[in-house]
Design a protein around this motif. Structure first.
Motif, PDB file in Angstrom:
ATOM      1  N   ALA A 326      -2.576  -0.747  10.463  1.00  0.00           N
ATOM      2  CA  ALA A 326      -2.439  -1.386  11.771  1.00  0.00           C
ATOM      3  C   ALA A 326      -1.650  -2.685  11.663  1.00  0.00           C
ATOM      4  O   ALA A 326      -0.796  -2.982  12.508  1.00  0.00           O
ATOM      5  CB  ALA A 326      -3.820  -1.651  12.372  1.00  0.00           C
ATOM      6  N   ALA A 327      -1.907  -3.457  10.597  1.00  0.00           N
ATOM      7  CA  ALA A 327      -1.171  -4.704  10.400  1.00  0.00           C
ATOM      8  C   ALA A 327       0.301  -4.438  10.116  1.00  0.00           C
ATOM      9  O   ALA A 327       1.187  -5.177  10.564  1.00  0.00           O
ATOM     10  CB  ALA A 327      -1.797  -5.502   9.260  1.00  0.00           C
ATOM     11  N   ALA A 328       0.577  -3.378   9.364  1.00  0.00           N
ATOM     12  CA  ALA A 328       1.972  -3.022   9.085  1.00  0.00           C
ATOM     13  C   ALA A 328       2.691  -2.599  10.359  1.00  0.00           C
ATOM     14  O   ALA A 328       3.850  -2.965  10.595  1.00  0.00           O
ATOM     15  CB  ALA A 328       2.015  -1.900   8.045  1.00  0.00           C
ATOM     16  N   LEU A 329       1.992  -1.839  11.189  1.00  0.00           N
ATOM     17  CA  LEU A 329       2.608  -1.323  12.408  1.00  0.00           C
ATOM     18  C   LEU A 329       2.839  -2.436  13.424  1.00  0.00           C
ATOM     19  O   LEU A 329       3.889  -2.511  14.064  1.00  0.00           O
ATOM     20  CB  LEU A 329       1.692  -0.249  13.009  1.00  0.00           C
ATOM     21  N   ARG A 330       1.873  -3.323  13.542  1.00  0.00           N
ATOM     22  CA  ARG A 330       1.954  -4.341  14.588  1.00  0.00           C
ATOM     23  C   ARG A 330       2.667  -5.609  14.127  1.00  0.00           C
ATOM     24  O   ARG A 330       3.393  -6.236  14.887  1.00  0.00           O
ATOM     25  CB  ARG A 330       0.543  -4.704  15.070  1.00  0.00           C
ATOM     26  N   ASP A 331       2.427  -5.994  12.863  1.00  0.00           N
ATOM     27  CA  ASP A 331       2.884  -7.307  12.403  1.00  0.00           C
ATOM     28  C   ASP A 331       3.924  -7.253  11.293  1.00  0.00           C
ATOM     29  O   ASP A 331       4.355  -8.302  10.813  1.00  0.00           O
ATOM     30  CB  ASP A 331       1.686  -8.127  11.909  1.00  0.00           C
ATOM     31  N   GLY A 332       4.284  -6.051  10.846  1.00  0.00           N
ATOM     32  CA  GLY A 332       5.265  -5.958   9.779  1.00  0.00           C
ATOM     33  C   GLY A 332       4.700  -6.218   8.397  1.00  0.00           C
ATOM     34  O   GLY A 332       5.453  -6.498   7.452  1.00  0.00           O
ATOM     35  N   ALA A 333       3.375  -6.135   8.235  1.00  0.00           N
ATOM     36  CA  ALA A 333       2.751  -6.271   6.917  1.00  0.00           C
ATOM     37  C   ALA A 333       3.165  -5.091   6.041  1.00  0.00           C
ATOM     38  O   ALA A 333       3.697  -4.093   6.541  1.00  0.00           O
ATOM     39  CB  ALA A 333       1.232  -6.335   7.065  1.00  0.00           C
ATOM     40  N   PRO A 334       2.939  -5.182   4.728  1.00  0.00           N
ATOM     41  CA  PRO A 334       3.347  -4.084   3.847  1.00  0.00           C
ATOM     42  C   PRO A 334       2.640  -2.770   4.189  1.00  0.00           C
ATOM     43  O   PRO A 334       1.466  -2.762   4.557  1.00  0.00           O
ATOM     44  CB  PRO A 334       2.928  -4.582   2.457  1.00  0.00           C
ATOM     45  N   ASN A 335       3.367  -1.680   4.056  1.00  0.00           N
ATOM     46  CA  ASN A 335       2.813  -0.336   4.201  1.00  0.00           C
ATOM     47  C   ASN A 335       1.778  -0.120   3.097  1.00  0.00           C
ATOM     48  O   ASN A 335       2.091  -0.268   1.926  1.00  0.00           O
ATOM     49  CB  ASN A 335       3.950   0.681   4.077  1.00  0.00           C
ATOM     50  N   PRO A 336       0.517   0.227   3.409  1.00  0.00           N
ATOM     51  CA  PRO A 336      -0.497   0.343   2.358  1.00  0.00           C
ATOM     52  C   PRO A 336      -0.208   1.433   1.329  1.00  0.00           C
ATOM     53  O   PRO A 336      -0.565   1.282   0.157  1.00  0.00           O
ATOM     54  CB  PRO A 336      -1.789   0.619   3.131  1.00  0.00           C
ATOM     55  N   VAL A 337       0.419   2.526   1.746  1.00  0.00           N
ATOM     56  CA  VAL A 337       0.813   3.596   0.809  1.00  0.00           C
ATOM     57  C   VAL A 337       2.108   4.198   1.333  1.00  0.00           C
ATOM     58  O   VAL A 337       2.121   4.818   2.398  1.00  0.00           O
ATOM     59  CB  VAL A 337      -0.253   4.701   0.681  1.00  0.00           C
ATOM     60  N   THR A 338       3.191   4.042   0.604  1.00  0.00           N
ATOM     61  CA  THR A 338       4.492   4.506   1.083  1.00  0.00           C
ATOM     62  C   THR A 338       4.737   5.965   0.725  1.00  0.00           C
ATOM     63  O   THR A 338       4.149   6.514  -0.214  1.00  0.00           O
ATOM     64  CB  THR A 338       5.632   3.663   0.496  1.00  0.00           C
ATOM     65  N   ALA A 339       5.644   6.575   1.464  1.00  0.00           N
ATOM     66  CA  ALA A 339       6.039   7.950   1.168  1.00  0.00           C
ATOM     67  C   ALA A 339       6.740   8.046  -0.180  1.00  0.00           C
ATOM     68  O   ALA A 339       6.645   9.061  -0.872  1.00  0.00           O
ATOM     69  CB  ALA A 339       6.947   8.476   2.285  1.00  0.00           C
ATOM     70  N   GLN A 340       7.440   6.991  -0.572  1.00  0.00           N
ATOM     71  CA  GLN A 340       8.105   7.004  -1.880  1.00  0.00           C
ATOM     72  C   GLN A 340       7.077   7.004  -3.008  1.00  0.00           C
ATOM     73  O   GLN A 340       7.279   7.647  -4.044  1.00  0.00           O
ATOM     74  CB  GLN A 340       9.041   5.796  -2.002  1.00  0.00           C
ATOM     75  N   GLU A 341       5.972   6.290  -2.823  1.00  0.00           N
ATOM     76  CA  GLU A 341       4.901   6.327  -3.824  1.00  0.00           C
ATOM     77  C   GLU A 341       4.300   7.731  -3.894  1.00  0.00           C
ATOM     78  O   GLU A 341       3.992   8.232  -4.989  1.00  0.00           O
ATOM     79  CB  GLU A 341       3.822   5.306  -3.468  1.00  0.00           C
ATOM     80  N   ALA A 342       4.119   8.358  -2.741  1.00  0.00           N
ATOM     81  CA  ALA A 342       3.602   9.724  -2.717  1.00  0.00           C
ATOM     82  C   ALA A 342       4.561  10.682  -3.409  1.00  0.00           C
ATOM     83  O   ALA A 342       4.140  11.608  -4.115  1.00  0.00           O
ATOM     84  CB  ALA A 342       3.355  10.161  -1.280  1.00  0.00           C
ATOM     85  N   ALA A 343       5.854  10.467  -3.224  1.00  0.00           N
ATOM     86  CA  ALA A 343       6.850  11.318  -3.877  1.00  0.00           C
ATOM     87  C   ALA A 343       6.785  11.171  -5.394  1.00  0.00           C
ATOM     88  O   ALA A 343       6.920  12.164  -6.135  1.00  0.00           O
ATOM     89  CB  ALA A 343       8.249  10.981  -3.363  1.00  0.00           C
TER      90      ALA A 343
END
Length: 364
Positions: A326-343
């Protein structure tokens, strides 16, 4: 990245696709407990599941029979959460992103690393936040181990052993145990997604992978007893075990360093609590465990015969994932788990599958 119409003080409207195990036990309760998020719509055509959800979340939640109903009202939503069977993750995430909606996808993000990177590229192109629900990064033992590593308590880590073992001698059936490759079932991609992700978060990229996978139980169609060995580029070796056929469970974590080791038995209590109907916004001391289950830090003697000192286990914190998103979506905080990490984790899982088939280590 943006992609939300919510404004400060207005909860972000969440649509949840799927209300099976992942949707009903993990996602819906955690979404509902997160400040700034509102569970708006659940996609399930199952009347019993609709009734179950209505009983917990009241009349404020609406229902849709198909995901397509969400795309038609994309301007009324701020976020899509995908908790449906694995084979649907890529097509549904693609459709959500093309509808202009940010997405959370339950692990595994995709069946291949290439598909995961294609989704990451699409999200980047559309300026939308794509994240993967890797809740085990907020397990109590994992958080405690990160603290020990940050404080240098173990010295240089040489070996990381992680076990996600169960005793389920009879297959339960369903898509998770299907032998159809299209279902992306089996323990390698189920529990393996967790232990591999944790190893990469702690110790960085993999240089090589060796794996052994077996189908042990009568009637089982896909791997139910799997071992993965990762040699990280920094020299740490991770030995990871996922199994449904373990009659005597080993330690959840056994981490060996140049100064000391950390051994922890028992599984984080949050999943069991969620299954029992406990909720993080109404339960005091969420994620805490009794002192009798604390791990031990020491050297030279088994923790089971008194070696080392008890290490207080930090409380588990699954709610932190959605608070972070929610913080990433609203405030630009870091993405908690990125798609690149999943890859990157999927690179390891694909290498493990190839290693098991060929009987040799695979370099990455």
């Amino acid at each position: 990245m943006t992609g939300t119409t919510g404004t400060t003080g207005t909860p972000l409207r969440v649509a949840l696709i799927g209300y099976g195990l992942a949707g009903s036990v993990f996602h819906a309760p955690l979404i509902a407990a997160t400040e700034g998020l509102a569970l708006d719509t659940i996609v399930t055509s199952n009347p019993e599941r609709q009734e179950q959800a209505r009983a917990e979340f009241g009349d404020g939640v609406s229902f849709a029979a198909t995901p397509e109903e969400l795309w038609a009202r994309a301007d009324e939503l701020d976020l899509i959460v995908i908790a449906s069977p694995n084979k649907t993750h890529v097509p549904l995430a693609t459709a959500a992103l093309k509808a202009g909606l940010p997405v959370v996808v339950d692990k595994p993000l995709a069946g291949t690393a290439a598909e995961a990177r294609e989704l990451a590229a699409l999200a980047e192109e559309r300026g939308l936040l794509l994240s993967v629900f890797q809740n085990r990064r907020w397990d109590n033992d994992f958080l405690t181990l990160r603290k020990l590593l940050d404080e240098g308590e173990l010295g240089d880590v040489w070996r990381f052993e992680s076990r996600f073992e169960r005793w389920r001698p009879q297959p339960k059936g369903g898509w998770r145990e299907s032998g159809d490759p299209a279902e992306i079932g089996g323990l390698l991609y189920d529990l393996g997604s967790h232990v591999v992700d944790q190893a990469l978060v702690l110790f960085g990229p993999a240089a090589s992978v060796y794996a052994e996978t077996d189908v042990r139980r009568p009637g089982a169609q896909t791997d139910d007893d799997t071992f993965i060995a990762i040699t990280h580029t920094n020299g740490v070796r991770s030995h990871l075990y996922v199994s449904a056929t373990t009659a005597q469970l080993g330690p959840r974590l056994r981490v060996l360093g140049s100064q000391a080791g950390y051994v922890k038995y028992g599984l984080d209590p949050q999943e069991a609590d969620l299954r029992e109907g406990k909720r993080p916004d109404t339960t005091t001391e969420w994620g805490a465990e009794p002192e009798s289950l604390w791990g031990r830090v020491g050297s030279g003697e088994s923790p089971l015969t008194g070696g080392g000192r008890p290490e207080p286990t930090l409380p588990g914190a699954y709610p932190a994932y959605y608070a972070g998103y929610a913080a990433a979506l609203r405030d630009g905080a870091p993405n908690p788990v990125t798609a690149q990490e999943a890859a990157a984790a999927l690179d390891v899982l694909e290498a493990a599958r190839r290693s098991a088939a060929e009987g040799t280590a695979v370099s990455l």
